[in-house]
Structures are given as structure tokens and as C-alpha cells.
Design a protein around this motif. Structure first.
Motif, PDB file in Angstrom:
ATOM      1  N   ALA A   1       0.834  -1.208   0.000  1.00  0.00           N
ATOM      2  CA  ALA A   1       0.000   0.000   0.000  1.00  0.00           C
ATOM      3  C   ALA A   1       0.868   1.256   0.000  1.00  0.00           C
ATOM      4  O   ALA A   1       0.557   2.252  -0.674  1.00  0.00           O
ATOM      5  N   ASP A   2       1.977   1.229   0.746  1.00  0.00           N
ATOM      6  CA  ASP A   2       2.882   2.381   0.769  1.00  0.00           C
ATOM      7  C   ASP A   2       3.494   2.628  -0.605  1.00  0.00           C
ATOM      8  O   ASP A   2       3.609   3.766  -1.057  1.00  0.00           O
ATOM      9  N   CYS A   3       3.914   1.541  -1.266  1.00  0.00           N
ATOM     10  CA  CYS A   3       4.505   1.675  -2.608  1.00  0.00           C
ATOM     11  C   CYS A   3       3.498   2.233  -3.603  1.00  0.00           C
ATOM     12  O   CYS A   3       3.816   3.120  -4.406  1.00  0.00           O
ATOM     13  N   VAL A   4       2.269   1.713  -3.549  1.00  0.00           N
ATOM     14  CA  VAL A   4       1.221   2.184  -4.463  1.00  0.00           C
ATOM     15  C   VAL A   4       0.901   3.653  -4.198  1.00  0.00           C
ATOM     16  O   VAL A   4       0.668   4.437  -5.124  1.00  0.00           O
ATOM     17  N   ALA A   5       0.913   4.038  -2.918  1.00  0.00           N
ATOM     18  CA  ALA A   5       0.627   5.436  -2.568  1.00  0.00           C
ATOM     19  C   ALA A   5       1.680   6.373  -3.151  1.00  0.00           C
ATOM     20  O   ALA A   5       1.357   7.457  -3.669  1.00  0.00           O
ATOM     21  N   VAL A   6       2.956   5.962  -3.078  1.00  0.00           N
ATOM     22  CA  VAL A   6       4.030   6.774  -3.670  1.00  0.00           C
ATOM     23  C   VAL A   6       3.836   6.869  -5.177  1.00  0.00           C
ATOM     24  O   VAL A   6       3.976   7.944  -5.781  1.00  0.00           O
ATOM     25  N   TYR A   7       3.495   5.729  -5.806  1.00  0.00           N
ATOM     26  CA  TYR A   7       3.268   5.710  -7.261  1.00  0.00           C
ATOM     27  C   TYR A   7       2.135   6.661  -7.648  1.00  0.00           C
ATOM     28  O   TYR A   7       2.258   7.454  -8.590  1.00  0.00           O
ATOM     29  N   GLU A   8       1.008   6.594  -6.937  1.00  0.00           N
ATOM     30  CA  GLU A   8      -0.137   7.435  -7.272  1.00  0.00           C
ATOM     31  C   GLU A   8       0.195   8.911  -7.085  1.00  0.00           C
ATOM     32  O   GLU A   8      -0.239   9.765  -7.865  1.00  0.00           O
ATOM     33  N   LEU A   9       0.977   9.219  -6.033  1.00  0.00           N
ATOM     34  CA  LEU A   9       1.369  10.611  -5.799  1.00  0.00           C
ATOM     35  C   LEU A   9       2.245  11.133  -6.933  1.00  0.00           C
ATOM     36  O   LEU A   9       2.018  12.235  -7.462  1.00  0.00           O
ATOM     37  N   GLU A  10       3.249  10.340  -7.336  1.00  0.00           N
ATOM     38  CA  GLU A  10       4.136  10.758  -8.425  1.00  0.00           C
ATOM     39  C   GLU A  10       3.383  10.835  -9.747  1.00  0.00           C
ATOM     40  O   GLU A  10       3.653  11.698 -10.577  1.00  0.00           O
ATOM     41  N   LYS A  11       2.447   9.921  -9.944  1.00  0.00           N
ATOM     42  CA  LYS A  11       1.643   9.938 -11.173  1.00  0.00           C
ATOM     43  C   LYS A  11       0.805  11.218 -11.241  1.00  0.00           C
ATOM     44  O   LYS A  11       0.692  11.846 -12.306  1.00  0.00           O
ATOM     45  N   LYS A  12       0.250  11.619 -10.103  1.00  0.00           N
ATOM     46  CA  LYS A  12      -0.549  12.842 -10.061  1.00  0.00           C
ATOM     47  C   LYS A  12       0.308  14.066 -10.386  1.00  0.00           C
ATOM     48  O   LYS A  12      -0.102  14.961 -11.132  1.00  0.00           O
ATOM     49  N   LYS A  13       1.549  14.097  -9.835  1.00  0.00           N
ATOM     50  CA  LYS A  13       2.463  15.202 -10.128  1.00  0.00           C
ATOM     51  C   LYS A  13       2.781  15.271 -11.622  1.00  0.00           C
ATOM     52  O   LYS A  13       2.768  16.345 -12.232  1.00  0.00           O
ATOM     53  N   LEU A  14       3.087  14.099 -12.214  1.00  0.00           N
ATOM     54  CA  LEU A  14       3.441  14.065 -13.626  1.00  0.00           C
ATOM     55  C   LEU A  14       2.254  14.437 -14.501  1.00  0.00           C
ATOM     56  O   LEU A  14       2.406  15.123 -15.518  1.00  0.00           O
ATOM     57  N   LYS A  15       1.068  14.015 -14.085  1.00  0.00           N
ATOM     58  CA  LYS A  15      -0.137  14.337 -14.853  1.00  0.00           C
ATOM     59  C   LYS A  15      -0.367  15.844 -14.887  1.00  0.00           C
ATOM     60  O   LYS A  15      -0.740  16.412 -15.913  1.00  0.00           O
TER      61      LYS A  15
ATOM     62  N   VAL B   1       8.290   7.948 -19.974  1.00  0.00           N
ATOM     63  CA  VAL B   1       7.586   6.693 -20.257  1.00  0.00           C
ATOM     64  C   VAL B   1       6.332   6.687 -19.397  1.00  0.00           C
ATOM     65  O   VAL B   1       6.416   6.727 -18.168  1.00  0.00           O
ATOM     66  N   LEU B   2       5.181   6.658 -20.030  1.00  0.00           N
ATOM     67  CA  LEU B   2       3.925   6.719 -19.286  1.00  0.00           C
ATOM     68  C   LEU B   2       3.409   5.339 -18.899  1.00  0.00           C
ATOM     69  O   LEU B   2       2.716   5.199 -17.904  1.00  0.00           O
ATOM     70  N   SER B   3       3.746   4.317 -19.696  1.00  0.00           N
ATOM     71  CA  SER B   3       3.171   3.008 -19.384  1.00  0.00           C
ATOM     72  C   SER B   3       3.882   1.900 -20.140  1.00  0.00           C
ATOM     73  O   SER B   3       4.333   2.102 -21.272  1.00  0.00           O
ATOM     74  N   PHE B   4       4.009   0.750 -19.476  1.00  0.00           N
ATOM     75  CA  PHE B   4       4.365  -0.501 -20.137  1.00  0.00           C
ATOM     76  C   PHE B   4       3.113  -1.373 -20.101  1.00  0.00           C
ATOM     77  O   PHE B   4       2.536  -1.576 -19.029  1.00  0.00           O
ATOM     78  N   VAL B   5       2.700  -1.852 -21.246  1.00  0.00           N
ATOM     79  CA  VAL B   5       1.447  -2.610 -21.302  1.00  0.00           C
ATOM     80  C   VAL B   5       1.693  -3.972 -21.931  1.00  0.00           C
ATOM     81  O   VAL B   5       2.261  -4.070 -23.018  1.00  0.00           O
ATOM     82  N   HIS B   6       1.266  -5.020 -21.228  1.00  0.00           N
ATOM     83  CA  HIS B   6       1.328  -6.369 -21.792  1.00  0.00           C
ATOM     84  C   HIS B   6       0.031  -6.638 -22.547  1.00  0.00           C
ATOM     85  O   HIS B   6      -1.061  -6.546 -21.981  1.00  0.00           O
TER      86      HIS B   6
ATOM     87  N   CYS C   1      -4.301   4.447 -22.320  1.00  0.00           N
ATOM     88  CA  CYS C   1      -3.209   5.168 -21.651  1.00  0.00           C
ATOM     89  C   CYS C   1      -3.342   6.673 -21.877  1.00  0.00           C
ATOM     90  O   CYS C   1      -3.207   7.474 -20.944  1.00  0.00           O
ATOM     91  N   ILE C   2      -3.595   7.062 -23.116  1.00  0.00           N
ATOM     92  CA  ILE C   2      -3.741   8.491 -23.448  1.00  0.00           C
ATOM     93  C   ILE C   2      -4.891   9.117 -22.661  1.00  0.00           C
ATOM     94  O   ILE C   2      -4.763  10.213 -22.116  1.00  0.00           O
ATOM     95  N   LYS C   3      -6.005   8.392 -22.597  1.00  0.00           N
ATOM     96  CA  LYS C   3      -7.183   8.894 -21.886  1.00  0.00           C
ATOM     97  C   LYS C   3      -6.920   8.998 -20.391  1.00  0.00           C
ATOM     98  O   LYS C   3      -7.300   9.979 -19.741  1.00  0.00           O
ATOM     99  N   GLU C   4      -6.243   7.983 -19.846  1.00  0.00           N
ATOM    100  CA  GLU C   4      -5.952   7.961 -18.416  1.00  0.00           C
ATOM    101  C   GLU C   4      -5.098   9.153 -17.992  1.00  0.00           C
ATOM    102  O   GLU C   4      -5.274   9.716 -16.919  1.00  0.00           O
ATOM    103  N   TRP C   5      -4.166   9.555 -18.861  1.00  0.00           N
ATOM    104  CA  TRP C   5      -3.279  10.667 -18.537  1.00  0.00           C
ATOM    105  C   TRP C   5      -3.852  12.023 -18.969  1.00  0.00           C
ATOM    106  O   TRP C   5      -3.212  13.054 -18.768  1.00  0.00           O
TER     107      TRP C   5
END
Length: 395
Positions: free
Chosen positions: A19-33, A44-49, A66-70
Motif C-alpha cells: 500500500a505504501d509503494c502504491v501510494a508513492v506511485y499514485e502521488l508521483e503519477k498525479k504530479k506528472l499528470k 515513459v507513461l506506461s508498459f502494457v502487456h 493510456c492516453i485517456k488515463e493521462w
């Protein structure tokens, strides 16, 4: 161990850690957005399988998601992809999707750009396939010499006897053709050393023949241009898109000269490479041309110069006209967007006007009669656009 070092330490669970790792990811994603809304940024916005079958529709959906999400669906200028049929389908579907909301500049003429580095790679692989057995022998020779210190010393002694510059062979990465080219170019410098090394090393059994070296030298002379072009196109330290058109022209000239080579081997190899070039570069790359024009050292002169050598004489003017139309369309769209922004700012600034301000700026102003008088009594030359002024001036 942690308790001994820090008695107050409390163990956390895997879920808490996650949960801590995901929280850091979401925070950084919000900053980049937020950054992407206002500035140009390379990230790099996303790696998709994408599970098989990886058809164009699945690829298109993954990219658009990905484009819509960002939140950048209104900021997509162009997309560059490798030259695969499923990618062509994906880009066509994306183009249709964006066209519905009229979010593409120049009606999508600049939307799909083929990857130059990939095109060059495909052509070079066709060339290297003609000497695959010779390349394997040279690769084995490099590995054999570098496998022990004794062999390296023996090889270096022979190099010293022949007074050749440099003493070291280099490996290649088989998945990177430019690395293979560098290995071959290096080995060519020591072509006289290998047979002497074979005479002194009984276990060495993969020495290239003299006629093999002749072929390698000729192939490398052609691939050197591809290598130099790839170095420029793959560079990322500073913007270099304004140089692409000149580099593609240079590749075309090398292929054209090789088609009529006196050596049957080279002639057959180059024709195979040229077929690939014509397939992917047979149409005028509008985005390359626009980038060249926006370089004040080149402008339209670069387009006229390069296209005259890339296309038959009867197609040159037609392609130059296409480029002119596109760059003026692009300019007009930017002007319209800027005017719209300025209009919005003016409306915002007028929100706080007092009734007296509104009265002064209304149609009852005494200046209106004077404006009518000027229109009737004076003639004005039409003002040139910034683009016309830019193109008419010398480089």
C-alpha cells in the motif's frame, strides 16, 4: 536484527508495504499528470502487456486507454511505430477515433510516422544476410582470440610485428546491427593478422578467407552511411528531427550508386535493400519536410534539394506542393488556436469592467467615424503572415 538495532521498530505486513509503494506511485503519477498539462516532457507513461493475438485493435485500445488515463487526448500530435501490419491497423483505428473529436492537426496528415531507425534496421538486415556465414566466422574468431590471455598476447604480438594501429578486437551484440557493423569494421583492421594467428594457433579453425574480407570491406563501405545516419536519428541529447530529411536523402544516394556496382554480389545486395527503401520511403514524409523547413538554415531550399534527389523528376514539384500546403495548414491552425486563446483572455479581462468602461468601449465611441474615414481614404497593403515572411527571407 532490526529490534536489536532499533528497539522501537515495528514490523509491517506485506500488504502495508504494498500500500505504501502504491501510494508513492499514485502521488508521483498525479504530479506528472499535472506537469503534462502545461509543459513538454519526455517520459515513459506506461508498459502494457497485450496477450496474443496482438492485433491492431488490441494495440489501439491499449494506447488510447493510456492516453485517456493521462488526460492528453487533446495533445496528441503524431505517433511513431515500427513497420508491422498490426501497427498500421492500430494507427488507422486511432486516427479514426481522434478524427471524430477533431483533435488532429492538418486533418491527420502528420499523425502516422514510420520509425526511421526501424526502416534502416530492416534494410541493413537485408544487407548483412548476404554475408551471414562470413560474419559468423569473424564473430567466432573474435570470441576465440578473446577467450584466453595467452591468445590475446599472441594476437597482440602479431599486431605489433605488423605495426598496425590498435590491438583489441570488439564483440558485437547480435540483436543490434550497428554493434555488428562496429565489430566487422574493427576486424577489418586486423585482416592480415588472422591468417598469421592461425599458423601459430593449431586450434583456430574459423579464419575468414581473403575473398571473404573483400566482401566484408565492400559491405561495410555501404553500411557506414547507414551507421552514421542511425547515430544521428537515434540521438536524444538535443532535437535532431530537422536533420532527418538530409540523412534519408544520403541513404538513397548510396543505394542508387550501389545498384549499378560492377560487383554482382554488391549489386544483388543493394537491390534487395533498395526494394525495402522504396517500400517504406516511397512517399514523401511530410513531417520530416516540415521539420527541415523550420530550421532557418534550410527552409524550403532543403525540401527542394532533397526531394529532387529522392523522387523522379515528374514527381518532385507535386511533392514540394504537398509540403507547402501542409506547412501553411499547420501555421493557420496554430494562428486560429492562438486567436482563440487571446479572445478568451480578453473576455476574462472584461468581466470586471464597470458600466462606465463598457459605455466607453461601446459602438457609440466617436472613433468609429474616424475609422470609417480611414478605410475610405487610405489603401493598405495586405499584411504578410509570419510564415510567408520567414520563407521569403534567405536561409
Amino acid at each position: 536484527m532490526m529490534k536489536l538495532g532499533l528497539p522501537n521498530w515495528q514490523k509491517i505486513s506485506c500488504n502495508t508495504n504494498k500500500a505504501d509503494c502504491v501510494a508513492v506511485y499514485e502521488l508521483e503519477k498525479k504530479k506528472l499528470k499535472n506537469l503534462l498539462k502545461n509543459v513538454n516532457k519526455k517520459s515513459v507513461l506506461s508498459f502494457v502487456h497485450i496477450p496474443p493475438p496482438r492485433r491492431g485493435v488490441e494495440t489501439s485500445d491499449a494506447i488510447f486507454k493510456c492516453i485517456k488515463e493521462w488526460g492528453i487526448e487533446n495533445k496528441i500530435f503524431t505517433i511513431s511505430v515500427d513497420n508491422a501490419s498490426n501497427n498500421d491497423v492500430a494507427i488507422r483505428l486511432l486516427k479514426d477515433t481522434f478524427s471524430m473529436s477533431k483533435n488532429l492537426v492538418c486533418a491527420g496528415k502528420l499523425f502516422h510516422v514510420r520509425c526511421c531507425a526501424h526502416i534502416l534496421n530492416l534494410m541493413v538486415q537485408d544487407g548483412l544476410s548476404q554475408i551471414v556465414d562470413i560474419t559468423n566466422n569473424i564473430r567466432k574468431s573474435v570470441e576465440f582470440v578473446n577467450r584466453s590471455d595467452g591468445r590475446l598476447l599472441l594476437f597482440a604480438d602479431i599486431v605489433q610485428q605488423l605495426r598496425l594501429p590498435g590491438r583489441k578486437l570488439i564483440y558485437d551484440c547480435r540483436t543490434r546491427w550497428n554493434s555488428t557493423f562496429e565489430m566487422l569494421s574493427c576486424a577489418i583492421k586486423f585482416k592480415e593478422v588472422f591468417p598469421r594467428f592461425r599458423d601459430r594457433e593449431p586450434h583456430y579453425d574459423c579464419c575468414p578467407l581473403e575473398e571473404d574480407w573483400v566482401k566484408v570491406v565492400k559491405v561495410c563501405n555501404i553500411l557506414e552511411t547507414f551507421w552514421a545516419t542511425t547515430q544521428i536519428i537515434s540521438c536524444s541529447d538535443y532535437p535532431i528531427s530537422n536533420l532527418f530529411l538530409q540523412e534519408i536523402k544520403r541513404v538513397k544516394l548510396v543505394l542508387d550508386s550501389g545498384v549499378n556496382d560492377e560487383d554482382d554480389f554488391i549489386r544483388a545486395m543493394v537491390r534487395k535493400m533498395k526494394t525495402k527503401f522504396d517500400k517504406y520511403c516511397g512517399e514523401c514524409n511530410l513531417l520530416m519536410a516540415v521539420a527541415a523547413i523550420l530550421d532557418p538554415r534550410q527552409k524550403l531550399k532543403a525540401v527542394e534539394f532533397c526531394l529532387s534527389q529522392l523522387f523522379p523528376p515528374n514527381e518532385v514539384q507535386e511533392n514540394i506542393s504537398k509540403v507547402r500546403i501542409v506547412i501553411f495548414e499547420l501555421y493557420d491552425e496554430y494562428v486560429a488556436a492562438n486567436d482563440h486563446d487571446q479572445l478568451g483572455k480578453r473576455k476574462m479581462s472584461q468581466v470586471g469592467d464597470s458600466s462606465m468602461d463598457a459605455l466607453i468601449s461601446s459602438s457609440t465611441s466617436g472613433w468609429n467615424d474616424f475609422d470609417d474615414f480611414l478605410r475610405q481614404s487610405e489603401t493598405f497593403e495586405p499584411q504578410k503572415s509570419e510564415l510567408v515572411d520567414y520563407l521569403e527571407k534567405g536561409v
